[in-house]
Design an enzyme around this catalytic site. Sequence first.
Site, short mmCIF file in Angstrom:
data_model
loop_
_atom_site.label_atom_id
_atom_site.label_comp_id
_atom_site.label_asym_id
_atom_site.label_seq_id
_atom_site.Cartn_x
_atom_site.Cartn_y
_atom_site.Cartn_z
N ALA A 62 7.66 6.86 -6.17
CA ALA A 62 8.76 7.81 -5.99
C ALA A 62 8.25 9.22 -5.71
O ALA A 62 8.90 10.20 -6.02
CB ALA A 62 9.64 7.81 -7.23
N ARG A 89 12.92 13.01 5.81
CA ARG A 89 13.97 12.54 6.71
C ARG A 89 15.37 12.68 6.13
O ARG A 89 16.35 12.57 6.84
CB ARG A 89 13.69 11.07 7.10
C1 UD1 Z 1 7.09 1.82 3.61
C2 UD1 Z 1 5.98 0.85 4.05
C3 UD1 Z 1 6.57 -0.08 5.11
C4 UD1 Z 1 7.75 -0.82 4.53
C5 UD1 Z 1 8.80 0.15 4.00
C6 UD1 Z 1 9.86 -0.62 3.24
C7 UD1 Z 1 3.88 2.02 3.86
C8 UD1 Z 1 2.79 2.72 4.59
N1 UD1 Z 1 4.88 1.59 4.61
O1 UD1 Z 1 7.43 2.60 4.73
O2 UD1 Z 1 5.58 -1.03 5.49
O3 UD1 Z 1 8.32 -1.66 5.52
O4 UD1 Z 1 8.19 1.10 3.10
O5 UD1 Z 1 10.93 0.18 2.92
O6 UD1 Z 1 3.79 1.85 2.67
N2 UD1 Z 1 5.78 7.47 -1.61
C9 UD1 Z 1 4.95 7.99 -2.59
N3 UD1 Z 1 3.90 8.77 -2.20
C10 UD1 Z 1 3.62 9.03 -0.89
C11 UD1 Z 1 4.46 8.46 0.09
C12 UD1 Z 1 5.53 7.68 -0.31
O7 UD1 Z 1 5.16 7.79 -3.78
O8 UD1 Z 1 2.66 9.75 -0.65
C13 UD1 Z 1 6.96 6.66 -2.05
C14 UD1 Z 1 8.26 7.23 -1.53
O9 UD1 Z 1 8.85 8.09 -2.49
C15 UD1 Z 1 9.10 5.98 -1.31
C16 UD1 Z 1 8.07 4.88 -1.07
O10 UD1 Z 1 6.83 5.37 -1.50
O11 UD1 Z 1 9.88 5.65 -2.42
C17 UD1 Z 1 7.99 4.48 0.40
O12 UD1 Z 1 7.64 5.62 1.15
P1 UD1 Z 1 8.28 5.89 2.57
O13 UD1 Z 1 7.70 7.13 3.12
O14 UD1 Z 1 9.74 5.80 2.51
O15 UD1 Z 1 7.68 4.66 3.38
P2 UD1 Z 1 8.29 3.97 4.66
O16 UD1 Z 1 7.95 4.77 5.84
O17 UD1 Z 1 9.71 3.62 4.45
CA CA Z 2 11.24 4.12 2.99
#
Ligand code: UD1
Ligand code: CA
Length: 495
Positions: free
Chosen positions: A9, A15
Amino acid sequence: MKIAGVVLAAGVGKRMNSSLPKVLHKLHGTTMLQHVLNTLNELKPQKIVVVAGKYYKEIEESIIQTNPPIPCPTDDRRAPLLKVGTTRNRGGKVGLLRTQNSKLIFAQQKEAKGTGDALLKALPSLSGFKGTVVVINGDTPLITRETLKKFLKLHENKNDVISVLSFMSREPDSYGRIIRDNAGYITSIIEEMDATYLQKNIREVNSGVYAIESDALYLLKDIKLNKIKGEYYLTDIICVARDNGIKAGAYCIGSEDEFIGVNTREDIEKARQLMRHRIIKRWMNRGISFIDAASVFISSDVRMGRGTTVYPNVHLEGNTKIGKGCTIYPNVRIQNSIIRDGAVIRDSTLIEGSVVKDRAVVGPFAHIRPGSKIGTDAKIGNFVEVKKSVIGSGTKASHLTYLGDAKIGKDVNIGAGTITCNYNGYKKHITAIGDNVFIGSDSQLIAPVKIGKGSYIGAGSTITKDVPSKALALSRIEQKNIKKWALRRKSKVKS
Ligand code: UD1
Ligand code: CA
């Protein structure tokens, strides 16, 4: 099977174009993160680690504030106060989580350097844990316990070290594509931005749910930086595993409606509609009648008893409990309140943080403010405001009344236009009214004041002193009739 959960999280949620962290956006009264935590908690994990980032404080606060106890003056055996489990991790943080006693720990990822880095930041909080680590993105609020259980069973039965839960997507652009070899084994997960034209045609995508055996978590350290995005992708753990001779599993058992990953406001609206259908369907199956379900909003924490009817435009919010056989008429909003069996809430009424007991009738156009308790068979009618007051059983305040900081006994009749004057500009004071009192219309009761049992207040009185039991209190001046006054006035005006 021993389970620990990790919820990612710490993303910035760019976005969403919002100052609120993405995972704290709400769906039907509950944050996305709390939805994920509630589902995860149903698997009875030994601990849950929430990885939070820039908005660490806000995220921690939101969990602690979830489902506050219902604020009632004299509480109530059946009030559904939630069970809370607390823990302190090495970072000294306190976590609170409703339902079972799972431990909740917060870990911090100071810079959002990707999902792989986020899970790495959870490792210190997992030290000493041996078993299966279930990783979930905090932005997938519709995930269900059933699918998670099915996934973990497959992971266990196939003796997998790492598995991914996948689903077929109609619009796969925002998800990582699952790449399989000829034998059907997953070999990698490729994000849209890194995918070739052919890979972009793949509709099987990553849900963001992984099961990883604790012994294999060391693989995270070998994830390389994705140079295009400048992030460490958790998805790359599949390739790292393969390079280490470890086969990963991918189970396509999810549905798009359950694994919608919320990245934009459009996504959140989609998720909200899906959840709404789910909630309404659940209550229909449990014996609730809706006159126009499409216009009704019910928070995910609301509970209802069989045989209750809900009319159009009703909003049931927060930790509200509605009993059996109740009727909730149109345009009613009930927040964090308990409505007992057979109660009737009539049109355009707002009830906040209060208890309405069995068969009581409230409204139309009533406002029950926090800390009130409306007794069994009591009646609160049109344009009546009740604030932090206890109304005894069978008591009636049928019209145009303000009852604030009042303790009112049984079978009291409160006449139209009665006002408890509870505030002197500095302090709030109590009005105590005994059983079987009759308050005549248009009376003002200047608090603090006590009206003894069985007494009468003459209509139009301003009561400043206590009234003894069974007495009649009158404070209006005697009526004077001036004979033929109107005729005399008429001739005066003419001349
Ligand atoms: C991610 C997956 C993708 C998957 C999708 C499903 C990766 C690289 N990609 O993409 O394969 O299909 O989720 O919904 O993992 N977060 C962190 N720290 C960070 C970045 C993100 O804790 O540095 C958390 C975000 O708060 C979020 C989750 O990880 O809850 C997913 O991150 P997000 O940036 O939404 O990934 P997607 O691009 O959706
Ligand atoms: Ca996501």
